[in-house]
Each structure stands twice: as structure tokens, then as C-alpha cells.
Design an enzyme around this catalytic site. Structure first.
Site, PDB file in Angstrom:
ATOM      1  N   ARG A 225      39.722 -83.394 -37.021  1.00 23.98           N
ATOM      2  CA  ARG A 225      39.653 -83.093 -38.553  1.00 23.98           C
ATOM      3  C   ARG A 225      39.548 -81.668 -38.859  1.00 23.98           C
ATOM      4  NH1 ARG A 225      33.919 -85.193 -40.720  1.00 23.98           N
ATOM      5  NH2 ARG A 225      33.050 -83.658 -39.411  1.00 23.98           N
TER       6      ARG A 225
ATOM      7  N   GLU B 282      44.319 -77.351 -30.289  1.00 24.17           N
ATOM      8  CA  GLU B 282      44.148 -78.546 -29.253  1.00 24.17           C
ATOM      9  C   GLU B 282      43.056 -79.334 -29.727  1.00 24.17           C
ATOM     10  OE1 GLU B 282      42.600 -80.647 -26.988  1.00 24.17           O
ATOM     11  OE2 GLU B 282      41.540 -79.117 -26.068  1.00 24.17           O
TER      12      GLU B 282
ATOM     13  N   CYS C 298      37.540 -83.023 -23.952  1.00 25.59           N
ATOM     14  CA  CYS C 298      38.839 -83.678 -24.537  1.00 25.59           C
ATOM     15  C   CYS C 298      39.559 -84.737 -24.067  1.00 25.59           C
ATOM     16  CB  CYS C 298      39.365 -82.615 -25.346  1.00 25.59           C
ATOM     17  SG  CYS C 298      40.001 -81.484 -24.161  1.00 25.59           S
TER      18      CYS C 298
END
EC number: 1.2.1.71
Length: 481
Positions: A209, A229, A263
Site C-alpha cells: 500500500r 520492495e 516479506c
């Protein structure tokens, strides 16, 4: 009156650190003034300065690891591995700078030379995440400084203490204070930094976002570097294998390492239907054994808390939404410590859900999808707008070749977890996972730009056609030297 930013330990709720919110305009002006002198230093000077930084990190390793563990909640053993990555980043970045941005000269006729060299961008902003508050921003800062940039580093507002300590170690090693500036503040401070006309680029690690908002913000500024990233909704596919236990270990490592706050963690387990029951049973049994506790607990925990109660509340709410929309609970996600953001691993079968949310659920929550064919497994793996990492567990070399060729991700592994990528390789994704600016070994690519030159020691030029003669009456083709 100055604003103050506070940081709290997620495991205990105790205050850990406080600092004054930065004046972004002042900090950018300082960094802009400082970078030309830093850029003019020989690269050997800059690299030796950063080698001293690596020495300082090693000397303060236990102090830094303790701070990381307390501020993020991750087990101290894991915090120590992060400190090692911070120190090792220097040598890796020096090698990467030499390989990715080398000086090249091609000798031509009559003393002509064609050269390619690289220049720093100028003042680069770095926005760091909270999950690896030292390692991930360090992966931007080190190559940026080696290339000759000045850096304005804003750590996550959830982990400012680690950011402040990291900058302190750089300054102690000899990086000039004006060349590396610590920016303290929350989201509004980050927006002000990203939108300041005085920065020459932004290096970002964080949510999709925020990354999308930055991408829109920089859309009309093509002259500024933007490296994004943004995480992933990563698949791990388990196919024909008799070693169910090892496969389960790889799945658990992929899904629950760092309390699911990497991530590159696996968010979706895609498994052949004939293997599903046996694999799920083994994954659940192993998840039941994982110790969830505070960072310094004895015995050592596998997982600490997630970063704060807001994150924990969001994850438990997401688990309930999946459950109420057709997900079949395999292992409930629970809050074992009242008022604190500890979560037990949650596992839910979403095979029969008519619509699965394509979002990054950043925590220890694994969704299971059963499929009948390998083609269906690849289709499910690609059923996401993200594209960071993907793994195949089991199968044959031929199946891995098929998986590698068709999986849409920047990191594709075989019989290995989705997380734990090597710093000696590029790290980045496609789609909502990044903008084709991979970090790690390839970070050198976005920290400097190439300059092509044609050079000669003596002036030599001619115009061979299309000139009138000196009298102005005729066209001539003779050369004027």
C-alpha cells in the site's frame, strides 16, 4: 514545541526509547550540502570507512542484537543472525559495486577512448521496515554510501531505537555525520521526506500500500531513483515426495520463521490432494511444538510476538474472516498472553473458499490449498498480483524446470524454504512485490547511474561533405582539419 516519538517493547509493553521528531527540511539541506565532498573521496576511502563500520558492528554485536530483540520481539538468537548480516553486508557490497558498476575503457583508433563510469545520484532517502530494522535498511545504506551518495535514513516508527543505534555505529566508524542523517518520526515524517524536492531518490522496503502510494507520487519525477520492495503473498508448493516430515519442516520454516514477519514468508501452502492429509497432519504437529515466548526466554523460543497489538488484532481478525467465508480451521490462531501481541501459528484450509483475498497477511498465518494437477498448482501459485518468492518442495528436476519457467516470482527455490535468500544474489520481485529494482547484490544498480564518455587527448575533427568552398560558390567534399 518539539514532538517526541516513543518506542515500546512488544513482549512487555515497556518503554524502550524516545527521541525528538526530525525537521525534514533541515535534514535534507544538511545532506545535500555534504554529499559532493563525500562523492569526491576515492572509492577506496569510502569502502575502508565502511569496513570500519563492520568492525564496529561486530564489536557491539551483543548490544545491537539485544536491542533488536527487545524492540522487535524476535528471539535473541535470530537477532544475532541479523547482526551478522549487517556486518557481512559491507564486503558483499564492495564486491557488488566492483561487479555491477565497474569502470570500463575501450581504446579506439588515433588515441580515442570510450569510457563508462558511474556517478552517485546525490541525497538518497531510505525508508526502513520494522521486521529487520538493521539488516534491511543497511542493505540500502551501505551500497549507497559506497557509491558516494549521502543518505537520509528514516527507520520505521516502530523500531527507531535500532535505527538510531545503527546510525551511531556508522558515525563512530568515520562516516561523516552530515553524510548520514537519522530522520525520526512517524508516517507524516516519512511522507514529508519522500515528497521533499531536495532528495534525488528513495529506497523503500515496506508494505504494498505504501509502495503504491510512493510509485504514484514519483510518477511525474522520472529523474529521481525509486527502488521498491513491497513483500508478497508467497506460495510454497509440495508435490510428489515420500519424505513428508522434511517437507513439513520446510513448510513450517517458510511460514512461521520470524513470527511470519518476513516479506518472503510463505502465505499459501499449495499441496497435491493425495499428499495433503499426511502433510497437513505433520505440519500441524510441528506447529504445535513451536515455542512462542519473549525474546530472551529459556528454552529459546522459535517465535516471539508480532510487532504490536494493532498487528496482532489485524491478523486475528483476518483469521476470523477466512474462517467465516468458507475456510476450514486446521489450527486456531490464539493470543496466549493477554494484552500482548503474541500469536500462536494459525493454519486454515481455504480450498473451498469461492474468493480468496490476495493480500499479504504479515504474520504466522498459513492458508492451505489442495490441487489435483501440477498445472493447477502453478496456476494457484500465480493466482496473485504479488511476485516475490515461491518454492517447490518435492517433485523431479523436470517438474522443477517447469515450475521455474512458469512461476511468477523474483526468487524461486527448490526443496528450500521461501525465505532466507542469499545476500550474494539479487533480491526482489515483480507485480506488487517491486518495481524491477532488486536489492541485495543488485542494490549497486540503483545507487549509481552510468555515464558514457568519448575522450581524446588531442582535438581532432573534420567535416567531409556538404560545405561550400571558401569563395562560397561551389559545394566541396574536401576535408577541413
Amino acid at each position: 514545541m518539539s514532538e517526541t516519538l516513543l518506542s515500546f517493547e512488544p513482549a512487555t509493553g515497556e518503554e524502550l526509547w524516545r527521541g525528538t521528531v526530525s525537521n525534514v527540511g533541515h535534514e535534507v539541506a544538511v545532506a545535500r550540502r555534504a554529499w559532493p565532498e563525500w562523492a569526491a573521496k576515492p572509492v577506496t576511502f569510502r569502502t575502508e570507512t565502511l569496513r570500519r563500520f563492520a568492525d564496529r558492528v561486530k564489536a557491539e554485536g551483543e548490544v545491537l542484537a539485544d536491542l533488536i530483540a527487545r524492540e522487535t520481539g524476535k528471539p535473541v538468537w535470530e537477532a544475532r543472525t541479523e547482526v551478522e548480516s549487517v556486518a557481512n553486508k559491507v564486503d558483499i557490497s564492495v564486491k557488488a559495486y566492483g561487479e555491477r558498476t565497474p569502470n570500463r575503457r575501450i581504446e579506439g583508433a588515433m588515441g580515442l577512448r570510450n569510457a563508462v563510469r558511474h556517478k552517485p545520484h546525490g541525497a538518497l532517502a531510505v525508508l526502513g521496515p520494522y521486521n529487520f530494522p538493521a539488516h534491511l535498511p543497511n542493505g540500502h545504506i551501505v551500497p549507497a554510501l559506497i557509491a558516494g551518495n549521502s543518505v537520509l535514513f528514516k527507520p520505521s516508527e516502530k523500531t527507531p531505537a535500532v535505527g538510531a543505534k545503527l546510525v551511531e555505529l556508522y558515525h563512530e566508524a568515520g562516516v561523516p555525520q552530515d553524510v548520514l542523517r537519522l530522520i525520526v518520526g512517524g508516517p507524516d515524517t516519512g511522507k514529508a521526506l519522500a515528497g521533499h524536492e531536495g532528495i534525488d531518490g528513495l529506497l523503500f522496503t515496506g508494505s504494498a500500500r505504501t509502495g503504491l502510494a510512493l510509485n504514484r507520487q514519483f510518477a511525474d519525477q522520472p529523474g529521481k531513483m525509486l527502488a521498491l520492495e513491497m513483500g508478497g503473498n508467497n506460495p510454497i508448493v509440495v508435490w510428489d515426495t515420500a519424505d513428508i516430515r522434511t517437507a513439513a519442516i520446510i513448510v513450517v520454516q517458510s511460514a512461521f520463521l520470524s513470527a511470519g514477519q518476513r516479506c518472503s514468508n510463505a502465505r499459501r501452502l499449495i499441496v497435491r490432494d493425495t499428499l495433503a492429509d499426511a502433510l497437513i497432519e505433520e505440519v500441524k504437529a510441528l506447529a504445535n511444538r513451536l515455542i512462542v515466548d519473549h525474546p530472551h526466554a529459556d528454552p529459546a523460543p522459535y517465535m516471539g510476538p508480532v510487532i504490536d497489538n494493532e498487528a496482532a488484532d489485524g491478523l486475528t481478525e483476518s483469521f476470523l474472516i477466512l474462517m467465516s467465508n468458507g475456510g476450514q480451521v486446521i489450527r486456531h490462531m490464539t493470543r496466549p498472553v493477554a494484552g500482548r501481541p503474541f500469536l500462536t501459528p494459525g493454519i486454515i484450509d481455504v480450498t473451498l473458499m469461492p474468493e480468496r483475498p490476495d493480500i499479504e497477511l504479515f504474520g504466522p498465518l498459513l492458508q492451505v490449498i489442495r490441487v489435483a494437477t501440477f498445472e493447477a498448482a502453478i496456476a494457484e501459485a500465480n493466482n496473485t498480483a504479488f511476485g516475490l518468492s515461491a518454492s517447490l518442495v518435492g517433485g523431479t528436476p523436470q517438474l522443477y524446470d517447469q515450475f521455474w519457467a512458469n512461476a511468477r516470482a523474483g526468487v524461486i527455490n527448490w526443496n528450500r524454504p521461501t525465505n532466507g535468500a542469499s545476500s550474494a544474489a539479487p533480491f526482489g520481485g515483480i507485480g506488487l512485490s517491486g518495481n524491477h529494482r532488486p536489492s541485495a547484490f543488485y542494490a549497486a544498480d540503483y545507487c549509481a547511474y552510468p555515464v558514457a564518455s568519448s575522450e581524446s587527448d588531442a582535438m581532432r575533427a573534420s567535416i567531409g561533405v556538404g560545405l561550400r568552398d571558401p569563395e562560397g560558390s561551389q559545394l566541396v567534399t574536401k576535408k577541413y582539419l
